[in-house]
Design a protein around this motif. Structure first.
Motif, PDB file in Angstrom:
ATOM      1  N   LYS A  47      -8.431  14.619  17.367  1.00 24.85           N
ATOM      2  CA  LYS A  47      -9.129  15.532  15.607  1.00 24.85           C
ATOM      3  C   LYS A  47     -10.765  15.972  15.610  1.00 24.85           C
ATOM      4  O   LYS A  47     -10.750  16.999  15.141  1.00 24.85           O
ATOM      5  CB  LYS A  47      -8.239  15.259  15.018  1.00 24.85           C
ATOM      6  N   ASN A 142     -10.386  28.636  22.001  1.00 26.22           N
ATOM      7  CA  ASN A 142      -9.119  28.971  21.510  1.00 26.22           C
ATOM      8  C   ASN A 142      -8.238  29.268  22.358  1.00 26.22           C
ATOM      9  O   ASN A 142      -6.761  28.879  21.643  1.00 26.22           O
ATOM     10  CB  ASN A 142      -9.644  29.023  20.074  1.00 26.22           C
ATOM     11  N   ILE A 145      -6.751  27.467  24.250  1.00 23.89           N
ATOM     12  CA  ILE A 145      -5.639  25.856  23.739  1.00 23.89           C
ATOM     13  C   ILE A 145      -4.263  26.466  23.091  1.00 23.89           C
ATOM     14  O   ILE A 145      -3.106  26.424  23.360  1.00 23.89           O
ATOM     15  CB  ILE A 145      -6.407  25.685  21.973  1.00 23.89           C
ATOM     16  N   ASP A 146      -4.158  27.351  22.510  1.00 25.37           N
ATOM     17  CA  ASP A 146      -3.408  28.156  22.176  1.00 25.37           C
ATOM     18  C   ASP A 146      -2.790  29.269  21.249  1.00 25.37           C
ATOM     19  O   ASP A 146      -2.366  29.952  20.930  1.00 25.37           O
ATOM     20  CB  ASP A 146      -3.421  27.252  20.383  1.00 25.37           C
ATOM     21  N   GLY A 147      -3.918  30.527  22.215  1.00 28.98           N
ATOM     22  CA  GLY A 147      -3.485  31.325  22.320  1.00 28.98           C
ATOM     23  C   GLY A 147      -2.973  32.062  23.327  1.00 28.98           C
ATOM     24  O   GLY A 147      -2.152  31.563  24.359  1.00 28.98           O
ATOM     25  N   ASP A 148      -3.400  33.302  23.651  1.00 33.65           N
ATOM     26  CA  ASP A 148      -3.152  34.102  24.409  1.00 33.65           C
ATOM     27  C   ASP A 148      -2.926  33.698  25.958  1.00 33.65           C
ATOM     28  O   ASP A 148      -1.750  33.473  26.971  1.00 33.65           O
ATOM     29  CB  ASP A 148      -3.692  35.430  25.304  1.00 33.65           C
ATOM     30  N   ASP A 149      -3.883  32.914  26.609  1.00 31.75           N
ATOM     31  CA  ASP A 149      -3.752  32.053  27.478  1.00 31.75           C
ATOM     32  C   ASP A 149      -3.312  30.965  27.687  1.00 31.75           C
ATOM     33  O   ASP A 149      -3.301  29.726  28.747  1.00 31.75           O
ATOM     34  CB  ASP A 149      -5.316  31.873  28.257  1.00 31.75           C
ATOM     35  N   ALA A 150      -3.012  30.483  26.516  1.00 29.39           N
ATOM     36  CA  ALA A 150      -2.771  28.880  26.817  1.00 29.39           C
ATOM     37  C   ALA A 150      -1.796  28.223  27.286  1.00 29.39           C
ATOM     38  O   ALA A 150      -1.993  27.517  28.283  1.00 29.39           O
ATOM     39  CB  ALA A 150      -1.941  28.969  24.893  1.00 29.39           C
ATOM     40  N   ASP A 151      -0.803  29.209  27.914  1.00 24.86           N
ATOM     41  CA  ASP A 151       0.316  29.168  29.129  1.00 24.86           C
ATOM     42  C   ASP A 151      -0.503  29.221  30.275  1.00 24.86           C
ATOM     43  O   ASP A 151      -0.032  28.124  31.096  1.00 24.86           O
ATOM     44  CB  ASP A 151       1.316  30.404  29.034  1.00 24.86           C
ATOM     45  N   GLY A 154      -3.930  25.666  28.218  1.00 22.72           N
ATOM     46  CA  GLY A 154      -3.543  24.722  28.052  1.00 22.72           C
ATOM     47  C   GLY A 154      -4.163  23.872  27.396  1.00 22.72           C
ATOM     48  O   GLY A 154      -5.536  23.236  27.986  1.00 22.72           O
ATOM     49  N   VAL A 155      -3.291  22.385  28.247  1.00 27.50           N
ATOM     50  CA  VAL A 155      -4.208  21.045  27.924  1.00 27.50           C
ATOM     51  C   VAL A 155      -4.786  20.702  29.452  1.00 27.50           C
ATOM     52  O   VAL A 155      -5.866  20.005  29.699  1.00 27.50           O
ATOM     53  CB  VAL A 155      -2.718  20.057  28.077  1.00 27.50           C
TER      54      VAL A 155
END
Length: 293
Positions: A47, A142, A145-151, A154-155
């Motif tokens: 975190k 962002n 991480i969890d927006g439009d580019d996350a797929d 991401g990790v």
């Protein structure tokens, strides 16, 4: 306990350590250059991988010097600078509202990064440095991480060995109406996954262990210290040391809802340009809490 030579050497070293040596660990970006890094997660406390904070800055109305300080809203606490701006905005005269315009409240983040390419300071390459970034890079990170580019990412943006590098492109643009030039990072992007050479588990562990405590780059101040800063560098009250007896270090008992306060402050400060120092960011500031980039 015996006083040893090692203890003496630590005392001696403390006299020569520069106050702002930690700023050497923050990457410097220059317009017209492109930097490549990989974001480093905090594996002990995930975190804390990013440090999100607010800060105030303006050119002192008393001395003309650039002043900046961490805003306690970073920790959900009250700030006398915020309070004065809100009060003036809501109930002040047109003249008072005009006077507070030089005071800015900006949102920034810190994150650790393994440096792959640094054209400004090549000696940083292969090391872990801290990156201070604003809303443009925050939007890109962002989204990954969890927006439009996350797929797509991401990790993988936190996989130092085989993940996605972040290419930070610094471009110089002129403001509307021909105002002074500023640096934009909007063309920055994450790259496709790739494997870094000479990366084994031991080196990765070393990189993780080299991650900086991001909170050390900012210096919290008490409510009273911030009030004195406002008195000295906005109201131009010279004899601020005599005010100590009249200022309570405790924050007033009644606190407004932080979320509503922050929302209103963001609306007030939206579009106001950040004051900038005309000197090296780590030198000649009245309040030195973070470099301007």
């Amino acid at each position: 306990m015996t006083f040893t030579k090692n203890m003496f050497n630590e005392i001696k070293a403390s006299l020569t350590d520069k106050k702002d040596s930690s700023y050497k660990e923050i990457m410097k970006f220059e317009p017209g250059k492109t930097y490549v890094v990989r974001l480093v997660p905090n594996v002990i406390d995930p975190k804390s991988t990013m440090f999100h904070y607010y800060h105030h800055s303006w050119n002192s109305l008393c001395t003309g010097q650039f002043v900046t300080t961490l805003c306690p809203s970073t920790y959900g606490e009250q700030c006398p600078i915020d309070q004065y701006v809100l009060k003036t905005y809501n109930t002040g005269s047109a003249e008072d509202k005009e006077k507070i315009k030089p005071i800015t409240r900006k949102e920034n983040w810190f994150v650790n990064a393994y440096v792959i390419s640094d054209p400004t300071n090549p000696e940083n390459e292969g090391k872990v440095k801290a990156i201070r970034y604003g809303k443009e890079l925050a939007k890109i990170i962002n989204a990954a991480i969890d927006g439009d580019d996350a797929d797509e990412f991401g990790v993988k943006i936190f996989d130092v060995a085989e993940g996605c590098s972040l290419k930070i492109k610094c471009e110089s643009r002129t403001g509307m109406g021909g105002s002074r030039a500023f640096v934009t990072y909007s063309a920055s992007k994450f790259m496709s996954p790739s494997k870094l050479e000479d990366m084994d588990s031991k080196k990765i562990d070393t990189i993780y262990e080299s991650a900086h405590d991001l909170s050390k780059f900012v210096k919290p101040k008490t409510y009273a210290e911030l009030q004195r800063m406002l008195d000295q560098h906005f109201f131009c009250i010279q004899d601020v040391t005599n005010l100590d007896e009249d200022i309570d270090d405790e924050v007033p008992a009644v606190k407004p809802a932080v979320s509503k306060r922050d929302e209103q402050l963001n609306n007030i400060f939206e579009g106001i340009k950040e004051s900038t120092s005309t000197t090296d960011p780590a030198v000649s500031k009245v309040e030195i809490t973070e470099p301007a980039i």
